[in-house]
Scaffold this motif. Structure first.
Motif, PDB file in Angstrom:
ATOM      1  N   PRO A  97      50.027  33.301  30.380  1.00  0.00           N
ATOM      2  CA  PRO A  97      50.163  32.277  31.429  1.00  0.00           C
ATOM      3  C   PRO A  97      48.860  32.095  32.187  1.00  0.00           C
ATOM      4  O   PRO A  97      48.157  33.050  32.503  1.00  0.00           O
ATOM      5  CB  PRO A  97      51.263  32.845  32.335  1.00  0.00           C
ATOM      6  N   GLY A  98      48.562  30.844  32.477  1.00  0.00           N
ATOM      7  CA  GLY A  98      47.324  30.534  33.178  1.00  0.00           C
ATOM      8  C   GLY A  98      46.150  30.301  32.258  1.00  0.00           C
ATOM      9  O   GLY A  98      45.051  30.003  32.723  1.00  0.00           O
ATOM     10  N   PHE A  99      46.368  30.403  30.936  1.00  0.00           N
ATOM     11  CA  PHE A  99      45.320  30.172  29.946  1.00  0.00           C
ATOM     12  C   PHE A  99      45.797  29.142  28.934  1.00  0.00           C
ATOM     13  O   PHE A  99      46.997  28.937  28.746  1.00  0.00           O
ATOM     14  CB  PHE A  99      44.947  31.475  29.231  1.00  0.00           C
ATOM     15  N   LYS A 100      44.840  28.514  28.281  1.00  0.00           N
ATOM     16  CA  LYS A 100      45.171  27.518  27.267  1.00  0.00           C
ATOM     17  C   LYS A 100      44.437  27.848  25.970  1.00  0.00           C
ATOM     18  O   LYS A 100      43.381  28.511  25.981  1.00  0.00           O
ATOM     19  CB  LYS A 100      44.797  26.117  27.744  1.00  0.00           C
TER      20      LYS A 100
ATOM     21  N   CYS B 100      43.042  40.644  42.223  1.00  0.00           N
ATOM     22  CA  CYS B 100      42.235  41.535  41.396  1.00  0.00           C
ATOM     23  C   CYS B 100      41.172  42.270  42.209  1.00  0.00           C
ATOM     24  O   CYS B 100      40.608  43.267  41.736  1.00  0.00           O
ATOM     25  CB  CYS B 100      41.566  40.745  40.267  1.00  0.00           C
ATOM     26  N   GLU B 101      40.881  41.789  43.423  1.00  0.00           N
ATOM     27  CA  GLU B 101      39.892  42.467  44.249  1.00  0.00           C
ATOM     28  C   GLU B 101      40.352  43.864  44.641  1.00  0.00           C
ATOM     29  O   GLU B 101      39.525  44.746  44.894  1.00  0.00           O
ATOM     30  CB  GLU B 101      39.604  41.633  45.497  1.00  0.00           C
TER      31      GLU B 101
ATOM     32  N   ILE C 194      43.460  39.778  35.519  1.00  0.00           N
ATOM     33  CA  ILE C 194      43.250  38.338  35.391  1.00  0.00           C
ATOM     34  C   ILE C 194      43.938  37.669  36.576  1.00  0.00           C
ATOM     35  O   ILE C 194      45.167  37.735  36.715  1.00  0.00           O
ATOM     36  CB  ILE C 194      43.813  37.804  34.072  1.00  0.00           C
ATOM     37  N   ASP C 195      43.146  37.034  37.422  1.00  0.00           N
ATOM     38  CA  ASP C 195      43.714  36.362  38.590  1.00  0.00           C
ATOM     39  C   ASP C 195      44.323  35.028  38.181  1.00  0.00           C
ATOM     40  O   ASP C 195      43.725  34.254  37.431  1.00  0.00           O
ATOM     41  CB  ASP C 195      42.634  36.148  39.651  1.00  0.00           C
ATOM     42  N   THR C 196      45.519  34.761  38.645  1.00  0.00           N
ATOM     43  CA  THR C 196      46.195  33.486  38.424  1.00  0.00           C
ATOM     44  C   THR C 196      46.572  32.896  39.773  1.00  0.00           C
ATOM     45  O   THR C 196      46.487  33.564  40.810  1.00  0.00           O
ATOM     46  CB  THR C 196      47.449  33.663  37.550  1.00  0.00           C
TER      47      THR C 196
ATOM     48  N   SER D 187      49.229  34.781  41.852  1.00  0.00           N
ATOM     49  CA  SER D 187      49.620  36.049  41.249  1.00  0.00           C
ATOM     50  C   SER D 187      48.438  36.620  40.459  1.00  0.00           C
ATOM     51  O   SER D 187      47.289  36.199  40.649  1.00  0.00           O
ATOM     52  CB  SER D 187      50.838  35.856  40.341  1.00  0.00           C
ATOM     53  N   TYR D 188      48.726  37.556  39.537  1.00  0.00           N
ATOM     54  CA  TYR D 188      47.697  38.135  38.683  1.00  0.00           C
ATOM     55  C   TYR D 188      48.372  38.723  37.445  1.00  0.00           C
ATOM     56  O   TYR D 188      49.592  38.917  37.405  1.00  0.00           O
ATOM     57  CB  TYR D 188      46.909  39.223  39.418  1.00  0.00           C
ATOM     58  N   GLN D 189      47.585  38.992  36.418  1.00  0.00           N
ATOM     59  CA  GLN D 189      48.082  39.605  35.198  1.00  0.00           C
ATOM     60  C   GLN D 189      47.141  40.718  34.770  1.00  0.00           C
ATOM     61  O   GLN D 189      45.919  40.629  34.978  1.00  0.00           O
ATOM     62  CB  GLN D 189      48.223  38.581  34.073  1.00  0.00           C
ATOM     63  N   CYS D 190      47.723  41.752  34.197  1.00  0.00           N
ATOM     64  CA  CYS D 190      46.935  42.876  33.690  1.00  0.00           C
ATOM     65  C   CYS D 190      46.823  42.794  32.173  1.00  0.00           C
ATOM     66  O   CYS D 190      47.754  42.339  31.493  1.00  0.00           O
ATOM     67  CB  CYS D 190      47.583  44.200  34.089  1.00  0.00           C
ATOM     68  N   SER D 191      45.706  43.226  31.649  1.00  0.00           N
ATOM     69  CA  SER D 191      45.518  43.319  30.195  1.00  0.00           C
ATOM     70  C   SER D 191      44.813  44.634  29.887  1.00  0.00           C
ATOM     71  O   SER D 191      44.270  45.295  30.781  1.00  0.00           O
ATOM     72  CB  SER D 191      44.705  42.128  29.670  1.00  0.00           C
ATOM     73  N   CYS D 192      44.839  45.015  28.620  1.00  0.00           N
ATOM     74  CA  CYS D 192      44.313  46.322  28.207  1.00  0.00           C
ATOM     75  C   CYS D 192      43.164  46.152  27.222  1.00  0.00           C
ATOM     76  O   CYS D 192      43.049  45.138  26.524  1.00  0.00           O
ATOM     77  CB  CYS D 192      45.428  47.167  27.578  1.00  0.00           C
ATOM     78  N   TYR D 193      42.336  47.176  27.142  1.00  0.00           N
ATOM     79  CA  TYR D 193      41.239  47.185  26.189  1.00  0.00           C
ATOM     80  C   TYR D 193      41.785  47.318  24.766  1.00  0.00           C
ATOM     81  O   TYR D 193      42.957  47.618  24.549  1.00  0.00           O
ATOM     82  CB  TYR D 193      40.282  48.347  26.470  1.00  0.00           C
TER      83      TYR D 193
END
Length: 498
Positions: free
Chosen positions: A232-235, A286-287, A296-298, A301-307
């Motif tokens: 979400p928040g990306f295309k 995210c700060e 990832i700031d939306t 809200s915000y979203q977390c991702s992993c390496y």
């Protein structure tokens, strides 16, 4: 297409994630890679074999030039595929044999011509490029592997810069001419992706079963309808595999800022926004670093991702956990201490090869499956026989005839004389009740019949007893009468005599 994916999956197991590869080179149907992991000779050979190769052989001047190129810029000693066999030989190898089992060689480069019959193996270094002899149990700085490069692809010829990620653990650029099967190519600057299979390039997204279809975020669907999707928040970018942050506000799908009349504090703003000069603006969560890896700031809200090599925890989406989609993956070791290594859950660490190996729950008895068990990397799946549905915790319940899949406590399995592979029969609660009623009726009938038979037998017995008593009485009466008659004869005679 399924065979293609099967082959690709077999090749991707060879990929080396996280291991320290310095360089690699492919030429004339062979690929060579140098690896800087400290191992003994036997452990290094096993690692190469796990990737369908073996320690490097240097049989001619051409392979010697490749060896010199791979050693360029390195430090330390590296194992070659030579082991001493304690046999007298005048072929130049001094009784050594290649790990392939032969001693054929048109190139000799020993540091010393002296032969010693002891368990020794050969190593090289950039500082001393000649073949040095040392105990095979020594832990040295690295080793060189050799692989067959069958069905390789030609370079992608479009004039663009390209990065090749080979299944042998090293990356290469457009200078590589024989691209190994299973290599993923990323073209710049569009970042389009291709995979090499049987001498041909397949454009992403390919099957979701292989490296997630080449998608940057996630692959969904199946061939030919599989596609990449974004968080979400990306295309999705025009290359159909990568994602870019979407300006939802430009599309009128959000309210990044809005006026609040008489706003006294941030409590007057929507969640994820804060008050700033009487206006609610998006707050960058995210700060505060809420995510363990990447944030990832939306909007709001915000979203977390992993390496790479990690996935989000199902218990806490802000946390990441190690993940291995294969049966074997390199362990995550402390660069300052190779003995301190971590593996994903349900994997076991094998120290000799520094790899994490999947635990097969289907064979070690730790699964909870009623019927069939299928092992998967880091987990297992339960399957039910035909006519059964999988419920919680691996339990299989019989599917009702109406297709509801529900079961009742009255479902009973009846054993038969069929082979064990046949499915057991099942009786519904209604049929069971009818059988019980019939059994009770039969019992009552048998009891009644037994009672009538016994009663008739008793009556016949009484008749025979009474009849016998009457006959005895008559017989006794006859005897008495006869005796009376006999006793009267003398009386008569006495009367006559008188």
């Amino acid at each position: 297409m399924r065979e293609i994916i099967g082959m690709a999956l077999a090749l991707v197991v060879l990929k080396v994630h996280g291991e320290r590869i310095s360089d690699g080179h492919c030429v004339e149907g062979k690929c060579f890679a140098i690896q800087t992991d400290s191992l003994s000779f036997d452990s290094a050979q096993r690692v190469c074999q796990d990737r369908r190769g073996h320690l490097m052989t240097v049989r001619d001047r051409k392979s010697a030039n490749i060896l010199a190129k791979l050693l360029n810029g390195t430090s330390g000693n590296f194992w070659l595929g030579l082991r001493y066999q304690c046999s007298h030989s005048n072929d130049g190898l001094k009784g050594y044999k290649w790990v392939t089992g032969d001693n054929a060689s048109h190139y000799i480069n020993w540091e010393s011509d002296r032969a010693v019959c002891s368990p020794r193996c050969a190593s090289v270094s950039q500082k001393v490029p000649r073949w040095a002899e040392r105990p095979c149990d020594d832990i040295i700085d690295g080793y060189l592997c050799e692989y067959d490069n069958i069905d390789y692809c030609q370079p992608l010829s479009n004039g663009s810069a390209v990065v090749y990620e080979t299944p042998f653990g090293f990356n290469a650029n457009e200078l590589l001419q024989e691209i190994p099967q299973g290599t993923i190519a990323t073209l710049q600057p569009q970042r389009t992706k291709h995979v090499c299979f049987e001498g041909e390039w397949l454009h992403a997204p390919w099957s979701c079963e292989f490296v997630d279809g080449g998608c940057e975020y996630k692959c969904v669907g199946s061939i030919p309808d599989n596609t990449c999707i974004c968080q979400p928040g990306f295309k999705l970018d025009i290359n159909r595999v990568t994602c870019s942050k979407q300006d939802a506000c430009a599309l009128g799908e959000c309210e990044p800022v809005f006026q609040v009349a008489h706003a006294m504090s941030s409590e007057d703003c929507k969640p994820g926004f804060r008050k700033e000069s009487g206006i609610c603006v998006d707050e960058n969560e995210c700060e505060s670093a809420p995510c363990e890896h990447e944030c990832i700031d939306t909007i709001g809200s915000y979203q977390c991702s992993c390496y790479d090599g990690y996935i989000q925890s199902t218990k806490d989406m802000t946390k990441c956990m190690m993940h291995c989609p294969f049966e074997k993956c390199p362990a995550e070791c402390d660069p300052n201490n190779n003995n301190q290594c971590n593996c994903p859950d349900n994997f076991v660490f094998e120290d000799d090869i520094k790899m994490c190996v999947d635990i097969d729950e289907c064979t070690d008895g730790s699964n909870n499956c009623d019927h069939d068990c299928v092992n998967t990397p880091g987990d297992y799946d339960c399957l039910c026989d035909e006519g059964y549905l999988l419920s919680d915790k691996g339990k299989c319940v019989r599917e009702d005839f109406d297709g509801s899949g529900s079961s009742t406590p009255f479902d009973v399995s009846i054993s038969t004389t069929k082979p064990p592979t046949d499915k057991p029969m099942s009786i519904s609660s209604g049929s069971l009740l009818a059988i019980m009623v019939c059994i009770v009726a039969c019992i009552l009938l048998l009891v009644g019949l037994a009672h009538c038979t016994l009663r008739r037998f008793c009556q016949m017995h009484n008749y025979d007893v009474h009849k016998g008593q009457d006959e005895i009485y008559d017989f006794q009466q006859m005897i008495i009468d006869k005796n009376s008659t006999e006793l009267s004869f003398p009386n008569r005679y006495l009367k006559r005599d008188s």
